[in-house]
Design an enzyme around this catalytic site. Structure first.
Site, PDB file in Angstrom:
ATOM      1  N   ASP A   1      44.100  39.426  48.892  1.00 61.15           N
ATOM      2  CA  ASP A   1      44.732  38.361  49.282  1.00 61.15           C
ATOM      3  C   ASP A   1      46.762  39.283  49.932  1.00 61.15           C
ATOM      4  OD1 ASP A   1      42.950  36.820  49.083  1.00 61.15           O
ATOM      5  OD2 ASP A   1      43.463  37.275  46.688  1.00 61.15           O
TER       6      ASP A   1
ATOM      7  N   ASP B   1      49.692  34.032  51.444  1.00 63.39           N
ATOM      8  CA  ASP B   1      47.795  33.557  51.449  1.00 63.39           C
ATOM      9  C   ASP B   1      47.557  32.594  50.679  1.00 63.39           C
ATOM     10  OD1 ASP B   1      45.431  33.745  52.930  1.00 63.39           O
ATOM     11  OD2 ASP B   1      45.441  35.435  51.409  1.00 63.39           O
TER      12      ASP B   1
ATOM     13  N   GLU C   1      49.663  30.632  56.757  1.00 62.16           N
ATOM     14  CA  GLU C   1      48.488  30.379  57.858  1.00 62.16           C
ATOM     15  C   GLU C   1      48.438  28.857  58.509  1.00 62.16           C
ATOM     16  OE1 GLU C   1      44.380  33.415  57.463  1.00 62.16           O
ATOM     17  OE2 GLU C   1      45.195  31.643  56.014  1.00 62.16           O
TER      18      GLU C   1
END
Ligand SMILES: [Zn+2]
Length: 416
Positions: free
Chosen positions: A357, A183, A267
């Site tokens: 996170d 992330d 992502e």
């Protein structure tokens, strides 16, 4: 398996060679802009887009009326038209904005795409480009493979040659067997699903004050005067330092990650959207964040992970980003309230607690496993995603039903 790899070298041109290269880049820019103008005129008159092959037929007439164009290698001008063609095709496919006119000093470059037209003298670190004398380069590393093309560009007052090569290598089986989710963020550059993280580099921030000082000085000098040029060189130097330290940082981190893991899930972040939102009105508060986003180099991070994993036999999986920060990895409950603060995640349903996170990274990894396991088309590699049009259809797929087991059914996995 074929590996394409580019090797970049700093050139050491003499005065005449610098003038030559500036001229070639200028001719390419002129051809690009002229073709763009003509395309727009044709379009305004109700005509159709003219493809690369037919655009090249405009060149002889232009060379007649502008004899100075003949001084540039023919291939470089054809390549400039190819670049425009690519820009148009990206625009048609919805991947990019309408092509813009090129301005001097912004991405000055030219390419010789025919391997027969340039020579590399490895033992003497010299490069011979068409219509130019032998030119020396800083031999920072050996070239591997067969040279296919060479692109010359100017950046921060320095000239570089990027030599694209091709070579056969054995298909690799990854030595690492683990998978990890990553992330990316502002406070931490990247957080891994195993709880480790990478501090941000923020190379720009570190040099911001110094850069601003010299930019101010430059604005006070008489434009194009000796002192103005001197200050300008200093500004370019700082830009170089910023760029180089970022490059070094990213290469080290991505090399490490791609060596240690067989699969990496990230992502499918739209950094361009994030920075765009901060350019609208009332965005002054956001512009600090915006600067931070652009400073991190996440796109470059992902790009490097993609090809380095491929080189090591691993793979990068890009997953949709919806709710990765709000989903509980323990019970699957999705709620905004799960994330009370920026840093802390606490599930309102089951009470699971962790760093926000890390939770994001865990969810990304879980989603990455589902994407990889279902083998959906285009989801295996970021590179593949990028070549697809931006308008994606959201179809119900196998993955949607699989993901519902894990609780994030609201998300599903769109066909990328
Ligand atoms: Zn929970």
């Amino acid at each position: 398996m074929q590996r394409l790899q580019a090797f970049q070298y700093e050139l050491m041109p003499n005065g005449e060679q610098q003038r030559d290269m500036r001229r070639f880049a200028g001719a390419c820019r002129w051809v690009y802009n002229e073709a763009l103008k003509r395309q727009q005129e044709i379009y305004a008159a109700g005509g159709k887009y003219v493809g690369h092959f037919d655009m090249c037929k405009w060149l002889p007439a232009w060379k007649q009326t502008n004899p100075w164009l003949k001084e540039s290698p023919a291939h470089t001008l054809q390549k400039a038209l190819k670049n425009l063609d690519n820009a148009y095709r990206n625009f048609f496919a919805g991947r990019a904005k309408f092509p813009r006119k090129k301005r001097k000093g912004m991405g000055d470059s030219f390419q010789e795409f025919d391997a027969k037209c340039f020579k590399i003298d490895l033992s003497n670190s010299r490069l011979k480009l068409p219509k130019m004398d032998w030119m020396r380069y800083r031999n920072s590393r050996d070239i591997l493979g067969t040279a296919k093309n060479v692109t010359v560009s100017q950046k921060n007052g320095k000239w570089f040659a990027s030599i694209q090569t091709e070579r056969d290598i054995e298909k690799l089986i990854p030595t690492a067997t683990t998978a990890i989710g990553i992330d990316v963020g502002i406070a931490r550059f990247a957080t891994m699903s195993d709880g480790s993280f990478i501090e941000p580099l923020s190379s720009f921030k570190k040099h911001e004050k110094c850069l601003a000082k010299y930019q101010r000085r430059m604005s006070r000098k008489v434009k194009f005067s000796k002192n103005w040029h001197k200050t300008k060189r200093k500004v370019q130097q700082i830009h170089s330092v910023i760029g180089n330290s970022r490059k070094d940082f990213l290469h080290k981190r991505t090399a490490e990650i791609s060596k240690n893991h067989a699969m990496v899930a990230v992502e499918n972040l739209q950094v361009s959207n994030m920075s765009k939102s901060a350019t609208g009105k009332g965005s002054s508060a956001k512009s600090g964040l915006n600067k931070a986003i652009l400073d991190q180099g996440w796109f470059e991070f992902r790009r490097q992970l993609d090809y380095k994993l491929a080189w090591n036999g691993g793979m990068l999986v890009a997953v949709p980003q919806q709710y990765t920060s709000q989903t509980c990895p323990c019970c699957g409950h999705i709620a905004k309230e799960n994330r009370q603060t920026q840093a802390r995640f606490e599930c309102v349903d089951c009470g699971y607690e962790n760093n926000a996170d890390v939770v994001g990274a865990i969810n990304i990894l879980a989603r990455g496993h589902r994407v990889a396991a279902c083998g959906e088309e285009g989801s295996g590699s970021v590179r593949k995603n990028r070549t697809k049009p931006a308008s994606v259809k959201q179809e119900p797929t196998e993955a949607t039903s699989v993901s519902s087991n894990v609780g994030s059914s609201a998300v599903g996995i769109p066909v990328l």
